[in-house]
Design an enzyme around this catalytic site. Structure first.
Site, PDB file in Angstrom:
ATOM      1  N   LYS A   1     -47.413 -12.399  -9.678  1.00  0.00           N
ATOM      2  CA  LYS A   1     -46.095 -13.037  -9.546  1.00  0.00           C
ATOM      3  C   LYS A   1     -45.819 -13.350  -8.080  1.00  0.00           C
ATOM      4  O   LYS A   1     -46.475 -12.808  -7.194  1.00  0.00           O
ATOM      5  CB  LYS A   1     -45.025 -12.102 -10.116  1.00  0.00           C
ATOM      6  CG  LYS A   1     -44.904 -10.769  -9.411  1.00  0.00           C
ATOM      7  CD  LYS A   1     -44.009  -9.794 -10.195  1.00  0.00           C
ATOM      8  CE  LYS A   1     -43.944  -8.443  -9.495  1.00  0.00           C
ATOM      9  NZ  LYS A   1     -43.332  -7.407 -10.357  1.00  0.00           N
TER      10      LYS A   1
ATOM     11  N   ARG B  88     -33.259  -2.144 -16.699  1.00  0.00           N
ATOM     12  CA  ARG B  88     -33.356  -3.536 -16.259  1.00  0.00           C
ATOM     13  C   ARG B  88     -33.316  -4.423 -17.501  1.00  0.00           C
ATOM     14  O   ARG B  88     -32.244  -4.821 -17.929  1.00  0.00           O
ATOM     15  CB  ARG B  88     -34.653  -3.709 -15.461  1.00  0.00           C
ATOM     16  CG  ARG B  88     -34.743  -4.993 -14.696  1.00  0.00           C
ATOM     17  CD  ARG B  88     -35.834  -4.974 -13.636  1.00  0.00           C
ATOM     18  NE  ARG B  88     -37.194  -4.863 -14.161  1.00  0.00           N
ATOM     19  CZ  ARG B  88     -38.288  -4.875 -13.394  1.00  0.00           C
ATOM     20  NH1 ARG B  88     -38.163  -4.996 -12.077  1.00  0.00           N
ATOM     21  NH2 ARG B  88     -39.491  -4.771 -13.911  1.00  0.00           N
TER      22      ARG B  88
ATOM     23  N   HIS C 248     -41.505  -0.090 -18.222  1.00  0.00           N
ATOM     24  CA  HIS C 248     -41.694  -0.068 -16.770  1.00  0.00           C
ATOM     25  C   HIS C 248     -41.057   1.207 -16.230  1.00  0.00           C
ATOM     26  O   HIS C 248     -39.974   1.598 -16.659  1.00  0.00           O
ATOM     27  CB  HIS C 248     -41.042  -1.312 -16.151  1.00  0.00           C
ATOM     28  CG  HIS C 248     -41.484  -1.588 -14.743  1.00  0.00           C
ATOM     29  ND1 HIS C 248     -42.809  -1.659 -14.379  1.00  0.00           N
ATOM     30  CD2 HIS C 248     -40.773  -1.804 -13.608  1.00  0.00           C
ATOM     31  CE1 HIS C 248     -42.897  -1.921 -13.073  1.00  0.00           C
ATOM     32  NE2 HIS C 248     -41.675  -2.011 -12.593  1.00  0.00           N
TER      33      HIS C 248
ATOM     34  N   ARG D 111     -51.047  -2.565 -15.011  1.00  0.00           N
ATOM     35  CA  ARG D 111     -50.488  -3.763 -14.365  1.00  0.00           C
ATOM     36  C   ARG D 111     -50.366  -3.589 -12.849  1.00  0.00           C
ATOM     37  O   ARG D 111     -49.266  -3.627 -12.296  1.00  0.00           O
ATOM     38  CB  ARG D 111     -49.080  -4.038 -14.911  1.00  0.00           C
ATOM     39  CG  ARG D 111     -48.926  -4.078 -16.396  1.00  0.00           C
ATOM     40  CD  ARG D 111     -47.510  -4.529 -16.787  1.00  0.00           C
ATOM     41  NE  ARG D 111     -46.463  -3.688 -16.278  1.00  0.00           N
ATOM     42  CZ  ARG D 111     -45.855  -2.720 -16.961  1.00  0.00           C
ATOM     43  NH1 ARG D 111     -46.185  -2.471 -18.209  1.00  0.00           N
ATOM     44  NH2 ARG D 111     -44.906  -1.997 -16.389  1.00  0.00           N
TER      45      ARG D 111
ATOM     46  N   TYR E 228     -31.286 -16.497  22.155  1.00  0.00           N
ATOM     47  CA  TYR E 228     -29.884 -16.631  21.729  1.00  0.00           C
ATOM     48  C   TYR E 228     -29.109 -15.350  22.011  1.00  0.00           C
ATOM     49  O   TYR E 228     -29.603 -14.247  21.758  1.00  0.00           O
ATOM     50  CB  TYR E 228     -29.824 -16.874  20.220  1.00  0.00           C
ATOM     51  CG  TYR E 228     -30.258 -18.249  19.780  1.00  0.00           C
ATOM     52  CD1 TYR E 228     -29.580 -19.392  20.198  1.00  0.00           C
ATOM     53  CD2 TYR E 228     -31.330 -18.390  18.907  1.00  0.00           C
ATOM     54  CE1 TYR E 228     -29.966 -20.651  19.764  1.00  0.00           C
ATOM     55  CE2 TYR E 228     -31.730 -19.642  18.452  1.00  0.00           C
ATOM     56  CZ  TYR E 228     -31.043 -20.770  18.894  1.00  0.00           C
ATOM     57  OH  TYR E 228     -31.427 -21.996  18.461  1.00  0.00           O
TER      58      TYR E 228
ATOM     59  N   CYS F  54     -36.047 -16.418  16.726  1.00  0.00           N
ATOM     60  CA  CYS F  54     -35.407 -17.683  16.340  1.00  0.00           C
ATOM     61  C   CYS F  54     -35.984 -18.138  15.000  1.00  0.00           C
ATOM     62  O   CYS F  54     -36.893 -17.525  14.459  1.00  0.00           O
ATOM     63  CB  CYS F  54     -35.671 -18.760  17.384  1.00  0.00           C
ATOM     64  SG  CYS F  54     -35.326 -18.275  19.074  1.00  0.00           S
TER      65      CYS F  54
ATOM     66  N   ASP G  22     -37.876 -20.696  14.435  1.00  0.00           N
ATOM     67  CA  ASP G  22     -39.251 -21.192  14.534  1.00  0.00           C
ATOM     68  C   ASP G  22     -40.032 -20.621  15.710  1.00  0.00           C
ATOM     69  O   ASP G  22     -41.183 -21.001  15.909  1.00  0.00           O
ATOM     70  CB  ASP G  22     -39.245 -22.718  14.683  1.00  0.00           C
ATOM     71  CG  ASP G  22     -38.207 -23.352  13.791  1.00  0.00           C
ATOM     72  OD1 ASP G  22     -38.349 -23.219  12.577  1.00  0.00           O
ATOM     73  OD2 ASP G  22     -37.243 -23.928  14.318  1.00  0.00           O
TER      74      ASP G  22
HETATM   75  C1  LIG Z   1     -44.069  -6.253 -10.358  1.00  0.00           C
HETATM   76  C2  LIG Z   1     -44.398  -5.467 -11.561  1.00  0.00           C
HETATM   77  C3  LIG Z   1     -45.591  -4.711 -11.616  1.00  0.00           C
HETATM   78  C4  LIG Z   1     -46.499  -4.505 -10.434  1.00  0.00           C
HETATM   79  O1  LIG Z   1     -45.929  -3.527  -9.585  1.00  0.00           O
HETATM   80  P1  LIG Z   1     -46.711  -2.931  -8.337  1.00  0.00           P
HETATM   81  O2  LIG Z   1     -45.850  -1.813  -7.868  1.00  0.00           O
HETATM   82  O3  LIG Z   1     -46.834  -4.018  -7.344  1.00  0.00           O
HETATM   83  O4  LIG Z   1     -48.030  -2.474  -8.827  1.00  0.00           O
HETATM   84  C5  LIG Z   1     -45.915  -4.138 -12.827  1.00  0.00           C
HETATM   85  N1  LIG Z   1     -45.114  -4.279 -13.907  1.00  0.00           N
HETATM   86  C6  LIG Z   1     -43.956  -4.961 -13.877  1.00  0.00           C
HETATM   87  C7  LIG Z   1     -43.125  -5.067 -15.103  1.00  0.00           C
HETATM   88  C8  LIG Z   1     -43.547  -5.560 -12.694  1.00  0.00           C
HETATM   89  O5  LIG Z   1     -42.378  -6.214 -12.665  1.00  0.00           O
END
Ligand SMILES: *Cc1c(COP(=O)(O)O)cnc(C)c1O
Length: 370
Positions: free
Chosen positions: A36, A134, A162, A218, A262, A309, A311
């Site tokens: 992602k 969530r 999660h 994941r 600045y 800044c 840039d």
């Molecule tokens: C982003 C995400 C992950 C990966 O998490 P890491 O801590 O980067 O390994 C796994 N599962 C879900 C649902 C996530 O949103």
């Protein structure tokens, strides 16, 4: 876009490959790399290309548009959206064979309708909120899944959750979450609902919570080589994949009492050699690193002076011998014996390495090394 300024994010795809091999030492479960946010800023198209060569078949993204971008390049990979997709895009999911996460009955209904209309079977994963708070089915999860299992045209391939505290030294809460998940799964099995893939592990869980590995993991951040936990480093020698570099665009010595930037937040206490770098906060260099953040130059650390800044950024190079316009400065990454990690920068900005990596903006060209 052509790059006319000497600023680049180097992405070491060899390191990415090696990190995947290191991950595999922790688990035998299938790995679904999380790519992602353009693979945490590394460039999802290239990251997927390399991981596919290593045998990975399934990838996770956060949104449908990210999945569609990858689908254009890779018609045959399995793609899953681990985030919300509005019900009105169900047809796109079905047509492009993108697996959504389903956490509301209405989404399942819309997906089923689309599948029936298109005479296809839609694969989906059910998301359970076991304590992250969530998205996900909660109290009525069991009844909701029984209903979804009746909808035509659907294949519930996966069920997942999660963890909110997998990166903590105290894993009590994570264990409680897994218990809720296991109990639900057992009830579903008892009711004859067969779901072949369970998953729960992000990077920290992959490292320190083997009970969460199930059929699939994941990992995100460890693939990119950064430790997912503060209290514990990565033993297996994970390597950061991305570094950020720029060349000095201007060099001068200012007198005592002269200011930089600045708001004149830096005033020279003695004659000071100042180097200017052609990147700033619009490139993802956090403005909170103004007057104190460090960069590497000629194997030494130089301090950012004045306000960063949009840039441009100034550094004090008074104590470094032989600096010239065009010299390379490392903002993230290693320079001989010295290294500045995204974690170190995150620490000084009061955030996490994830935000530093995804914050390297689109304006910075990614340069791939192998
Ligand atoms: C982003 C995400 C992950 C990966 O998490 P890491 O801590 O980067 O390994 C796994 N599962 C879900 C649902 C996530 O949103």
């Amino acid at each position: 876009m052509d790059n006319f300024r000497p600023v680049r994010a180097e992405v070491d795809l060899g390191a990415l490959r090696r990190n995947l091999q290191r991950i595999k030492r922790y688990t035998d479960s299938e790995i679904m790399p999380i790519v992602k946010a353009d693979a945490y800023g590394h460039g999802a198209v290239e990251v997927v290309r390399v991981l596919r060569q290593e045998g990975i078949k399934r990838f996770g993204v956060a949104f449908l548009e990210e999945a569609l971008e990858l689908r254009k390049h890779y018609p045959e990979i399995t793609l899953m959206v681990i985030g919300s997709t509005l019900p009105e895009y169900s047809e796109v999911l079905v047509k492009e064979e993108i697996i959504p996460e389903i956490y509301q009955i209405e989404q399942a209904q819309a997906l089923s309708d689309a599948a029936v209309r298109l005479r296809k079977t839609a694969r989906l994963h059910i998301k359970i909120d076991t304590g992250m708070g969530r998205i996900g089915f909660r109290d009525s999860a069991y009844e909701d899944i029984l209903k979804i299992a009746q909808f035509p045209g659907l294949f519930i391939e996966g069920i997942y959750t999660h963890l909110a505290t997998a990166d903590s030294p105290d894993l009590d809460y994570a264990h409680k979450q897994l218990q809720v998940f296991d109990e639900l799964y057992a009830r579903l099995c008892a009711a004859g609902i067969r779901i072949p893939i369970r998953h729960a592990a992000n990077s920290p869980a992959l490292i320190q919570l083997p009970q969460s590995h199930y059929e699939l993991c994941r990992p995100g951040i460890i693939l990119y080589g950064l430790p997912p936990m503060k209290h514990k480093g990565l033993e297996a020698g994970f390597e950061p994949v991305m570094s950020l570099k720029a060349r000095i665009s201007h060099l001068k010595t200012i007198d005592k009492g002269h200011s930089v930037g600045y708001g004149r937040t830096f005033t020279a206490a003695c004659p000071t050699q100042v180097a200017t770098l052609p990147l700033g906060y619009a490139d993802g260099l956090r403005r909170s690193l103004s007057n104190g953040g460090e960069v590497l130059l000629k194997n030494k650390r130089a301090v950012i002076i004045g306000k960063i800044c949009m840039d441009q950024t100034m550094i004090d190079v008074t104590d470094i011998e032989g600096v010239q316009v065009g010299d390379e400065v490392t903002l993230i990454g290693g320079d001989r014996e010295n290294t500045i990690t995204a974690s170190e920068i995150a620490e000084s900005c009061g955030t996490i390495s994830y935000e530093i990596l995804c914050g390297i903006s689109k304006r910075v060209p990614r340069v791939y090394t192998y």
